[in-house]
Motif scaffolding. Structure first.
Motif, PDB file in Angstrom:
ATOM      1  N   LYS A 138       0.891  -1.287  -0.135  1.00 27.08           N
ATOM      2  CA  LYS A 138       0.221  -0.008  -0.016  1.00 27.08           C
ATOM      3  C   LYS A 138       1.061   1.102  -0.062  1.00 27.08           C
ATOM      4  O   LYS A 138       2.028   1.114   0.749  1.00 27.08           O
ATOM      5  N   PHE A 139       0.267   2.220  -0.910  1.00 26.31           N
ATOM      6  CA  PHE A 139       0.909   3.574  -0.711  1.00 26.31           C
ATOM      7  C   PHE A 139       0.094   4.678  -0.217  1.00 26.31           C
ATOM      8  O   PHE A 139      -0.883   4.555  -0.746  1.00 26.31           O
ATOM      9  N   CYS A 140       0.484   5.545   0.337  1.00 25.73           N
ATOM     10  CA  CYS A 140      -0.313   6.841   0.475  1.00 25.73           C
ATOM     11  C   CYS A 140      -0.792   7.366  -0.902  1.00 25.73           C
ATOM     12  O   CYS A 140       0.059   7.500  -1.814  1.00 25.73           O
ATOM     13  N   GLN A 141      -2.111   7.584  -1.188  1.00 21.88           N
ATOM     14  CA  GLN A 141      -2.524   8.067  -2.175  1.00 21.88           C
ATOM     15  C   GLN A 141      -2.568   9.597  -2.451  1.00 21.88           C
ATOM     16  O   GLN A 141      -3.293  10.058  -3.339  1.00 21.88           O
ATOM     17  N   SER A 142      -1.881  10.071  -1.527  1.00 22.78           N
ATOM     18  CA  SER A 142      -1.295  11.512  -1.873  1.00 22.78           C
ATOM     19  C   SER A 142       0.092  11.668  -2.222  1.00 22.78           C
ATOM     20  O   SER A 142       0.319  12.470  -2.899  1.00 22.78           O
ATOM     21  N   CYS A 143       0.899  11.255  -1.311  1.00 22.07           N
ATOM     22  CA  CYS A 143       2.295  11.519  -1.328  1.00 22.07           C
ATOM     23  C   CYS A 143       3.270  10.213  -1.875  1.00 22.07           C
ATOM     24  O   CYS A 143       4.144  10.396  -2.287  1.00 22.07           O
ATOM     25  N   GLY A 144       2.534   9.011  -1.878  1.00 19.25           N
ATOM     26  CA  GLY A 144       3.267   7.904  -2.441  1.00 19.25           C
ATOM     27  C   GLY A 144       4.083   7.071  -1.532  1.00 19.25           C
ATOM     28  O   GLY A 144       4.560   6.130  -1.785  1.00 19.25           O
ATOM     29  N   MET A 145       4.088   7.701  -0.134  1.00 14.44           N
ATOM     30  CA  MET A 145       4.723   6.833   0.926  1.00 14.44           C
ATOM     31  C   MET A 145       4.272   5.559   1.113  1.00 14.44           C
ATOM     32  O   MET A 145       3.116   5.176   0.983  1.00 14.44           O
ATOM     33  N   VAL A 166      -0.222   9.309   7.654  1.00  9.37           N
ATOM     34  CA  VAL A 166      -0.331  10.230   8.760  1.00  9.37           C
ATOM     35  C   VAL A 166       0.291  11.644   8.585  1.00  9.37           C
ATOM     36  O   VAL A 166      -0.150  12.657   9.014  1.00  9.37           O
ATOM     37  N   TYR A 167       1.079  11.916   7.619  1.00 10.86           N
ATOM     38  CA  TYR A 167       1.552  13.301   7.254  1.00 10.86           C
ATOM     39  C   TYR A 167       0.658  13.878   6.417  1.00 10.86           C
ATOM     40  O   TYR A 167       0.589  15.101   6.326  1.00 10.86           O
ATOM     41  N   CYS A 168      -0.184  13.057   5.392  1.00  8.77           N
ATOM     42  CA  CYS A 168      -0.970  13.755   4.642  1.00  8.77           C
ATOM     43  C   CYS A 168      -2.478  14.143   4.988  1.00  8.77           C
ATOM     44  O   CYS A 168      -2.952  14.824   4.474  1.00  8.77           O
ATOM     45  N   TYR A 169      -2.912  13.321   5.879  1.00  3.43           N
ATOM     46  CA  TYR A 169      -4.049  13.104   6.164  1.00  3.43           C
ATOM     47  C   TYR A 169      -4.394  13.028   7.742  1.00  3.43           C
ATOM     48  O   TYR A 169      -3.826  11.950   8.309  1.00  3.43           O
ATOM     49  N   LYS A 170      -5.148  13.819   8.406  1.00  2.00           N
ATOM     50  CA  LYS A 170      -5.638  13.550   9.657  1.00  2.00           C
ATOM     51  C   LYS A 170      -7.046  13.992  10.223  1.00  2.00           C
ATOM     52  O   LYS A 170      -7.427  15.111   9.529  1.00  2.00           O
ATOM     53  N   ASP A 171      -7.570  13.356  10.887  1.00  2.00           N
ATOM     54  CA  ASP A 171      -8.968  13.569  11.308  1.00  2.00           C
ATOM     55  C   ASP A 171     -10.105  13.781   9.979  1.00  2.00           C
ATOM     56  O   ASP A 171     -10.713  14.617  10.019  1.00  2.00           O
ATOM     57  N   GLY A 172      -9.795  13.151   8.973  1.00  2.00           N
ATOM     58  CA  GLY A 172     -10.649  13.091   7.797  1.00  2.00           C
ATOM     59  C   GLY A 172     -10.307  14.096   6.715  1.00  2.00           C
ATOM     60  O   GLY A 172     -11.111  14.494   6.059  1.00  2.00           O
ATOM     61  N   ALA A 173      -9.289  14.728   7.026  1.00  2.00           N
ATOM     62  CA  ALA A 173      -8.790  15.898   5.984  1.00  2.00           C
ATOM     63  C   ALA A 173      -7.417  16.015   5.588  1.00  2.00           C
ATOM     64  O   ALA A 173      -6.570  15.540   6.612  1.00  2.00           O
ATOM     65  N   PHE A 174      -7.174  16.458   4.583  1.00  2.00           N
ATOM     66  CA  PHE A 174      -5.931  16.546   4.192  1.00  2.00           C
ATOM     67  C   PHE A 174      -5.081  17.765   5.150  1.00  2.00           C
ATOM     68  O   PHE A 174      -5.640  18.611   5.337  1.00  2.00           O
ATOM     69  N   THR A 175      -3.783  17.489   5.402  1.00  2.00           N
ATOM     70  CA  THR A 175      -3.089  18.303   6.473  1.00  2.00           C
ATOM     71  C   THR A 175      -2.576  19.426   5.465  1.00  2.00           C
ATOM     72  O   THR A 175      -2.129  20.447   6.143  1.00  2.00           O
ATOM     73  N   ALA A 176      -2.521  19.565   4.064  1.00  4.98           N
ATOM     74  CA  ALA A 176      -2.118  20.366   3.389  1.00  4.98           C
ATOM     75  C   ALA A 176      -2.849  20.670   2.012  1.00  4.98           C
ATOM     76  O   ALA A 176      -3.389  19.780   1.428  1.00  4.98           O
TER      77      ALA A 176
END
Length: 86
Positions: A5-12, A34-44
């Protein structure tokens, strides 16, 4: 690698429970880190190209011998396949 599995935002790569972001209800996200998505929303709020610029240094650091432009080239090919950037 097909089942990795890869993060579907940053590819991590998402390899450990603590790598996964969280949904509004506190459950782990199935798609984002965890870096891209927290509490149901993107962090950036960013564009795909801004995400590539941000991720270039960590990718180079984790791949000795890789140049920044090569990292960006690879991400420009990979990121359009990720859910956030489709």
């Amino acid at each position: 690698m097909d089942d990795m599995k890869f993060c579907q935002s940053c590819g991590m790569p998402l390899t450990k429970t603590e790598d996964f972001g969280t949904e509004k209800d506190g459950k782990l996200s199935e798609d984002y880190c965890v870096y891209c998505y927290k509490d149901g929303a993107f962090t950036a709020d960013c564009t795909m190209e801004e995400m590539i610029d941000f991720c270039a240094a960590p990718m180079v650091a984790s791949n000795p011998g890789m140049e920044e432009e090569e990292a960006k080239k690879q991400m420009r090919q990979f990121f359009p396949q990720l859910k956030r950037w489709r």
